[in-house]
Every structure is written in structure tokens, then in C-alpha cells.
Write a protein that holds these residues in place. Structure first.
Motif, PDB file in Angstrom:
ATOM      1  N   TYR A 144      34.206  40.958  38.233  1.00 25.59           N
ATOM      2  CA  TYR A 144      33.586  40.457  37.738  1.00 25.59           C
ATOM      3  C   TYR A 144      34.141  41.069  36.849  1.00 25.59           C
ATOM      4  O   TYR A 144      33.906  40.394  35.125  1.00 25.59           O
ATOM      5  N   GLU A 145      33.935  42.339  35.944  1.00 25.17           N
ATOM      6  CA  GLU A 145      34.756  43.098  34.578  1.00 25.17           C
ATOM      7  C   GLU A 145      35.953  42.123  34.557  1.00 25.17           C
ATOM      8  O   GLU A 145      36.449  42.513  33.460  1.00 25.17           O
ATOM      9  N   ALA A 146      36.962  41.801  35.524  1.00 24.11           N
ATOM     10  CA  ALA A 146      38.286  41.555  35.241  1.00 24.11           C
ATOM     11  C   ALA A 146      38.156  40.137  34.258  1.00 24.11           C
ATOM     12  O   ALA A 146      38.891  39.813  33.567  1.00 24.11           O
ATOM     13  N   GLU A 147      37.268  38.947  34.898  1.00 24.46           N
ATOM     14  CA  GLU A 147      36.954  38.082  34.263  1.00 24.46           C
ATOM     15  C   GLU A 147      36.156  38.146  32.708  1.00 24.46           C
ATOM     16  O   GLU A 147      36.765  37.743  31.704  1.00 24.46           O
ATOM     17  N   GLU A 148      35.444  38.586  32.741  1.00 23.96           N
ATOM     18  CA  GLU A 148      35.194  39.236  31.657  1.00 23.96           C
ATOM     19  C   GLU A 148      36.028  39.449  30.606  1.00 23.96           C
ATOM     20  O   GLU A 148      35.455  39.176  29.400  1.00 23.96           O
ATOM     21  N   ALA A 149      36.859  40.604  30.954  1.00 21.94           N
ATOM     22  CA  ALA A 149      37.668  40.537  29.789  1.00 21.94           C
ATOM     23  C   ALA A 149      39.168  39.405  29.661  1.00 21.94           C
ATOM     24  O   ALA A 149      39.698  39.421  28.574  1.00 21.94           O
ATOM     25  N   LEU A 150      39.771  38.592  30.873  1.00 22.30           N
ATOM     26  CA  LEU A 150      39.924  37.869  30.185  1.00 22.30           C
ATOM     27  C   LEU A 150      39.400  36.678  29.389  1.00 22.30           C
ATOM     28  O   LEU A 150      40.156  35.784  28.633  1.00 22.30           O
ATOM     29  N   LYS A 151      38.017  36.751  29.581  1.00 22.25           N
ATOM     30  CA  LYS A 151      37.357  35.689  28.714  1.00 22.25           C
ATOM     31  C   LYS A 151      37.173  35.867  27.311  1.00 22.25           C
ATOM     32  O   LYS A 151      37.224  35.009  26.608  1.00 22.25           O
ATOM     33  N   ALA A 152      37.457  37.649  27.374  1.00 22.43           N
ATOM     34  CA  ALA A 152      37.312  38.253  26.391  1.00 22.43           C
ATOM     35  C   ALA A 152      39.022  37.765  25.045  1.00 22.43           C
ATOM     36  O   ALA A 152      39.095  37.693  23.924  1.00 22.43           O
ATOM     37  N   LEU A 153      39.729  37.429  25.952  1.00 17.19           N
ATOM     38  CA  LEU A 153      41.514  37.176  25.573  1.00 17.19           C
ATOM     39  C   LEU A 153      41.327  35.892  25.185  1.00 17.19           C
ATOM     40  O   LEU A 153      42.333  35.809  25.122  1.00 17.19           O
ATOM     41  N   GLY A 154      40.213  34.981  25.379  1.00 16.87           N
ATOM     42  CA  GLY A 154      40.313  33.441  25.411  1.00 16.87           C
ATOM     43  C   GLY A 154      41.215  32.651  26.039  1.00 16.87           C
ATOM     44  O   GLY A 154      40.731  31.295  25.909  1.00 16.87           O
TER      45      GLY A 154
END
Length: 201
Positions: free
Chosen positions: A156-166
Motif C-alpha cells: 500500500y505504501e509503495a503504491e501510494e509513493a508510485l502514484k505520487a510519482l505520476g
């Protein structure tokens, strides 16, 4: 009730698949449509649940009958609708989930998107003792459920970080299942390997 759809898998979308049955395209909403990627442009049979309310009719699709059964039980829980049930199915190991319910492990249950403490307690109240008749829980699942809890949070944390990268949900749904098969549990490593796969795609 439409129990299954059998036809030609014509398209895979962000939240659904389209199955052509004798010239009629059925849109089937799935937890992760990309699990059917290998069947694109081939004949396929998808177990379905026909959800009908006054203002909506939706076909929900599943990889197998176990997923479908768990879905029907989840939507019977007060506070969980079809979207919430799909969010749980998208990242759940069924035996681990059943084990968590039997242990009354609300910390594990709240690791799923949209499940707060109140809903977790309701899941336990409504489903404890009702899933083990269908799903067997082996002894090592008790230990695995704890690992799954940590893994769910990491992903979940990884997906949120990747979404923040666009990166989009569609892009992430292509690479996250690949990483889960490798049993990667560290958030930083998940992000690093995901970026490597995303660049190649």
C-alpha cells in the motif's frame, strides 16, 4: 442470476473486462482485470455475480469460485459494498484472510483500503466461524497471516509513493502482481523493482 460468462475476451480495462458472447459485449467488473491478461483474444469462462439494485445492475467477475464465495460473504457484512469487497479481494490471500478473521485480528483487516476498525470488527462479528466450513486454514497460515499483514502495508505504501510519482492504477496493476509473486516485502525494494519494470514497459 448470471453465474458465469463464457465467450471471447475482447478487451481489458482499468476496472473491468469485456467478454464478447455471440456479438454481445458483457462488461465485467473485477478486482484486478489484468489477471486475465493471458486470455486476451481467447475464449474464457469467468465466474460472475450479478449485482442488482433499483438504480444499478453490475456484473462482477472472479478468478475462481473461492473468490466469488468470499465476495458474497463480504457484501453481506454491514458497511461493505461491492467496491469495498473488491478492494479486499484485490490483495488478499484467502486462507490468510480467513485465519485473520478466526483470530479476530482487526489489525490485519484494517490493512485493506477502506476498512477501519469499526468495519473490521463487523467483519469478525459477521464472518467468524462461517468461512472455515468452505476454506481450510492450515497451521502455517497463522504465521503467514502476520507476514501478509506486513506485506499489505508495504505494498500500500509503495503504491501510494508510485502514484505520487505520476504512475496510474493501470500501470501499477501490471507490475504489482509480478512483485508479489517474488515475495518482496520491503517497501523501498518494492518501489525500486516496480520502477525498473515500469521503465521497461
Amino acid at each position: 442470476m448470471i453465474a458465469y460468462i463464457k465467450g471471447h475476451l475482447a478487451a481489458i480495462q482499468d476496472e473491468s473486462v469485456i467478454v464478447d458472447v455471440h456479438g454481445v459485449g458483457y462488461e465485467i467488473v473485477c478486482a484486478n482485470p489484468f489477471v486475465f491478461q493471458s486470455s486476451l483474444n481467447k475464449e474464457i469462462l469467468i465466474d460472475t455475480y450479478h449485482y442488482v439494485r433499483e438504480d444499478i445492475q453490475v456484473l462482477y467477475g472472479f478468478k475462481n469460485k473461492d473468490e466469488k464465495y468470499l465476495f458474497t460473504k463480504l457484501i453481506s457484512v454491514s458497511g461493505i459494498g461491492p467496491k469495498g469487497a473488491l478492494a479486499i479481494l484485490a490483495g488478499v490471500d484467502i486462507e490468510g484472510f480467513v485465519s485473520a478473521v478466526e483470530r479476530e485480528d482487526d489489525k490485519f483487516l484494517t490493512s485493506f483500503p477502506g476498512v477501519g476498525k469499526k468495519t473490521a470488527r463487523q467483519i469478525i462479528l459477521d464472518l467468524k466461524g462461517k468461512l472455515t466450513n468452505v476454506f481450510s486454514v492450515s497451521a502455517n497460515k497463522e504465521h503467514q497471516a502476520t507476514n501478509d499483514e506486513n506485506n499489505s502495508v508495504s505494498y500500500y505504501e509503495a503504491e501510494e509513493a508510485l502514484k505520487a510519482l505520476g504512475y496510474t492504477d493501470r500501470e501499477l496493476k501490471l507490475v504489482i502482481p509480478v512483485l508479489k509473486k517474488e515475495n518482496i516485502s520491503n517497501t523501498d525494494e518494492i518501489i525500486r523493482k516496480a520502477l525498473g519494470l515500469l521503465v521497461r514497459n
